[in-house]
Design a protein around this motif. Structure first.
Motif, PDB file in Angstrom:
ATOM      1  N   UNK A 122       0.795  -1.214   0.000  1.00 28.56           N
ATOM      2  CA  UNK A 122       0.000   0.000   0.000  1.00 28.56           C
ATOM      3  C   UNK A 122       0.826   1.261   0.000  1.00 28.56           C
ATOM      4  N   UNK A 123       2.152   1.102  -0.118  1.00 24.67           N
ATOM      5  CA  UNK A 123       3.038   2.265  -0.103  1.00 24.67           C
ATOM      6  C   UNK A 123       3.211   2.900  -1.480  1.00 24.67           C
ATOM      7  N   UNK A 124       2.990   2.103  -2.529  1.00 20.04           N
ATOM      8  CA  UNK A 124       3.254   2.597  -3.880  1.00 20.04           C
ATOM      9  C   UNK A 124       2.078   2.340  -4.823  1.00 20.04           C
ATOM     10  N   UNK A 125       1.954   3.227  -5.802  1.00 16.28           N
ATOM     11  CA  UNK A 125       0.974   3.077  -6.871  1.00 16.28           C
ATOM     12  C   UNK A 125       1.705   3.153  -8.201  1.00 16.28           C
ATOM     13  N   UNK A 126       1.554   2.124  -9.021  1.00 12.35           N
ATOM     14  CA  UNK A 126       2.171   2.119 -10.347  1.00 12.35           C
ATOM     15  C   UNK A 126       1.135   2.548 -11.387  1.00 12.35           C
ATOM     16  N   UNK A 127       1.593   3.337 -12.350  1.00 10.03           N
ATOM     17  CA  UNK A 127       0.730   3.831 -13.423  1.00 10.03           C
ATOM     18  C   UNK A 127       1.410   3.546 -14.754  1.00 10.03           C
ATOM     19  N   UNK A 128       0.679   2.881 -15.663  1.00  8.44           N
ATOM     20  CA  UNK A 128       1.257   2.542 -16.960  1.00  8.44           C
ATOM     21  C   UNK A 128       0.504   3.189 -18.101  1.00  8.44           C
ATOM     22  N   UNK A 129       1.249   3.710 -19.059  1.00  8.15           N
ATOM     23  CA  UNK A 129       0.638   4.353 -20.220  1.00  8.15           C
ATOM     24  C   UNK A 129       1.690   4.590 -21.276  1.00  8.15           C
ATOM     25  N   UNK A 130       1.793   5.816 -21.745  1.00  6.34           N
ATOM     26  CA  UNK A 130       2.833   6.159 -22.709  1.00  6.34           C
ATOM     27  C   UNK A 130       4.207   5.961 -22.068  1.00  6.34           C
ATOM     28  N   UNK A 131       4.244   6.092 -20.739  1.00  6.11           N
ATOM     29  CA  UNK A 131       5.426   5.735 -19.968  1.00  6.11           C
ATOM     30  C   UNK A 131       4.942   5.020 -18.708  1.00  6.11           C
ATOM     31  N   UNK A 132       5.843   4.643 -17.842  1.00  6.85           N
ATOM     32  CA  UNK A 132       5.465   3.964 -16.599  1.00  6.85           C
ATOM     33  C   UNK A 132       6.069   4.710 -15.429  1.00  6.85           C
ATOM     34  N   UNK A 133       5.309   4.852 -14.357  1.00  8.47           N
ATOM     35  CA  UNK A 133       5.846   5.558 -13.205  1.00  8.47           C
ATOM     36  C   UNK A 133       5.314   4.963 -11.910  1.00  8.47           C
ATOM     37  N   UNK A 134       6.024   5.224 -10.836  1.00  7.94           N
ATOM     38  CA  UNK A 134       5.644   4.759  -9.501  1.00  7.94           C
ATOM     39  C   UNK A 134       5.464   5.977  -8.605  1.00  7.94           C
ATOM     40  N   UNK A 135       4.317   6.027  -7.913  1.00  7.63           N
ATOM     41  CA  UNK A 135       4.012   7.120  -6.998  1.00  7.63           C
ATOM     42  C   UNK A 135       4.150   6.645  -5.550  1.00  7.63           C
ATOM     43  N   UNK A 136       4.635   7.514  -4.693  1.00  7.63           N
ATOM     44  CA  UNK A 136       4.781   7.212  -3.278  1.00  7.63           C
ATOM     45  C   UNK A 136       3.518   7.651  -2.540  1.00  7.63           C
ATOM     46  N   UNK A 137       2.715   6.675  -2.123  1.00  9.17           N
ATOM     47  CA  UNK A 137       1.452   6.972  -1.443  1.00  9.17           C
ATOM     48  C   UNK A 137       1.680   7.753  -0.155  1.00  9.17           C
ATOM     49  N   UNK A 138       2.789   7.446   0.534  1.00  6.34           N
ATOM     50  CA  UNK A 138       3.061   8.038   1.841  1.00  6.34           C
ATOM     51  C   UNK A 138       3.727   9.409   1.752  1.00  6.34           C
ATOM     52  N   UNK A 139       3.967   9.870   0.538  1.00  4.56           N
ATOM     53  CA  UNK A 139       4.621  11.178   0.370  1.00  4.56           C
ATOM     54  C   UNK A 139       3.828  12.021  -0.621  1.00  4.56           C
ATOM     55  N   UNK A 140       2.537  12.173  -0.314  1.00  6.54           N
ATOM     56  CA  UNK A 140       1.652  13.013  -1.129  1.00  6.54           C
ATOM     57  C   UNK A 140       1.598  12.553  -2.585  1.00  6.54           C
ATOM     58  N   UNK A 141       1.789  11.253  -2.802  1.00  5.89           N
ATOM     59  CA  UNK A 141       1.652  10.646  -4.130  1.00  5.89           C
ATOM     60  C   UNK A 141       2.679  11.172  -5.134  1.00  5.89           C
ATOM     61  N   UNK A 142       3.808  11.630  -4.648  1.00  6.13           N
ATOM     62  CA  UNK A 142       4.836  12.145  -5.545  1.00  6.13           C
ATOM     63  C   UNK A 142       5.410  11.023  -6.408  1.00  6.13           C
ATOM     64  N   UNK A 143       5.903  11.391  -7.585  1.00  5.50           N
ATOM     65  CA  UNK A 143       6.501  10.411  -8.492  1.00  5.50           C
ATOM     66  C   UNK A 143       7.888  10.038  -7.988  1.00  5.50           C
ATOM     67  N   UNK A 144       8.073   8.749  -7.758  1.00  2.00           N
ATOM     68  CA  UNK A 144       9.354   8.252  -7.292  1.00  2.00           C
ATOM     69  C   UNK A 144      10.281   7.921  -8.463  1.00  2.00           C
ATOM     70  N   UNK A 145       9.677   7.334  -9.491  1.00  3.30           N
ATOM     71  CA  UNK A 145      10.457   6.927 -10.655  1.00  3.30           C
ATOM     72  C   UNK A 145       9.573   6.926 -11.891  1.00  3.30           C
ATOM     73  N   UNK A 146      10.148   7.362 -13.015  1.00  2.00           N
ATOM     74  CA  UNK A 146       9.442   7.334 -14.281  1.00  2.00           C
ATOM     75  C   UNK A 146      10.337   6.672 -15.330  1.00  2.00           C
ATOM     76  N   UNK A 147       9.757   5.710 -16.040  1.00  2.27           N
ATOM     77  CA  UNK A 147      10.464   5.048 -17.135  1.00  2.27           C
ATOM     78  C   UNK A 147       9.843   5.500 -18.452  1.00  2.27           C
ATOM     79  N   UNK A 148      10.632   6.067 -19.316  1.00  2.00           N
ATOM     80  CA  UNK A 148      10.143   6.503 -20.627  1.00  2.00           C
ATOM     81  C   UNK A 148       9.972   5.306 -21.546  1.00  2.00           C
ATOM     82  N   UNK A 149       8.951   5.336 -22.378  1.00  2.00           N
ATOM     83  CA  UNK A 149       8.694   4.235 -23.299  1.00  2.00           C
ATOM     84  C   UNK A 149       9.794   4.169 -24.363  1.00  2.00           C
TER      85      UNK A 149
END
Length: 299
Positions: free
Chosen positions: A272-299
């Protein structure tokens, strides 16, 4: 087919109480990746799972009991089991006549849904059973109940079906009163609530025991393509062509939204600490830090 079997209701209620009690005592694993560790991740390898002529992977799921086993569903209807530790495909299973749309692990078995209107049950590297004749159109999602004894299939025909996995039998079918065509869905972590997303941009929360709508939330533009409940059961993430929306299920309120180019899928990790989002690129959000982007992978 209507009405939830009493035995199933009892089993689900008992499991929900067990999970709720255990969740309060559960400690976060010491092995959980830190935001810094995720931020330093890079692509390690690229290996084929399906034939190149398949034209794509439409579903992917990590085995919750073995993080090295990853199941993928292809546009050609095949299901591949990828061994992450070895970096190569371990098994390829065939059986669906059209594209696989979703995958779920249920203990020792794997469930898949398909455009061919069926749900298949796999074990030990081969097809064990098929559930057909339930949906009138493509089956867009499949989700295993926490008991691993039951599952739901969710269809583009606006119906969700509750099934017994061991018997490969549909026990009940619930059809949408508004005529919505479902595009995604799945069980809430406690197994007593089900979420469905539809082509009309609506999201419905169902009471599984009564097979009735408990709540409906709206706000997206376009078809809802994916949804994911957080492990603690408080949050629901959904996505559509307008981006990602986060809902507080305790208040049934959309408390945060953000754009994500070409977004197709969302998924909370088990902690429950992270949320992954996939689309034109992929990124991981930190749920415990105001949903900030932790990492983004470009397609």
């Amino acid at each position: 087919r209507g009405g939830m079997p009493p035995g199933a209701v009892d089993a689900m209620t008992s499991k929900s109480k067990e999970l709720s009690k255990g969740r309060k005592k559960r400690e976060i694993s010491a092995d959980l990746a830190t935001p810094e560790a995720i931020a330093s991740m890079s692509l390690g390898s690229n290996a084929p799972c399906h034939a190149t002529k398949a034209k794509g992977i439409h579903a992917i799921r990590v085995n919750p009991n073995d993080a090295n086993e990853v199941a993928t569903g292809g546009a050609d209807g095949s299901v591949a089991l990828f061994d992450a530790a070895k970096g190569k495909r371990a098994t390829l299973m065939t059986g669906h006549k059209k594209a696989v749309t979703d995958i779920a692990f249920a203990g020792e078995v794997i469930l898949t849904s398909s455009v061919d209107k069926t749900v298949k049950i796999w074990a030990d590297g081969s097809e064990k059973a098929s559930v057909a004749g339930v949906h009138e159109g493509e089956v867009t999602a499949v989700s295993a109940h926490p008991t691993n004894a039951y599952a739901v299939s969710i269809g583009g025909d606006g119906a969700w079906a509750f099934m017994d996995i061991a018997q490969a039998e549909c026990l009940s079918v619930t059809r949408d009163a508004d005529g919505a065509k479902y595009t995604c869905g799945g069980f809430h972590p406690d197994g007593l609530i089900l979420g469905t997303g539809a082509a009309d941009s609506s999201v419905k929360i169902w009471d599984v025991k009564s097979s009735k709508v408990a709540a409906k939330v709206e706000g997206h533009v376009g078809a809802v393509s994916s949804m994911s409940f957080s492990e603690n059961g408080y949050y629901l993430a959904t996505c559509a062509e307008d981006g990602v929306k986060l809902w507080d299920l305790r208040k049934l309120k959309n408390f945060k939204s953000f754009e994500a180019a070409g977004v197709r899928c969302v998924g909370f990790d088990h902690s429950g600490h992270y949320l992954a989002v996939g689309g034109a690129d992929a990124c991981v959000h930190n749920v415990k830090a105001e949903w900030e982007v932790v990492k983004r992978w470009e397609a």
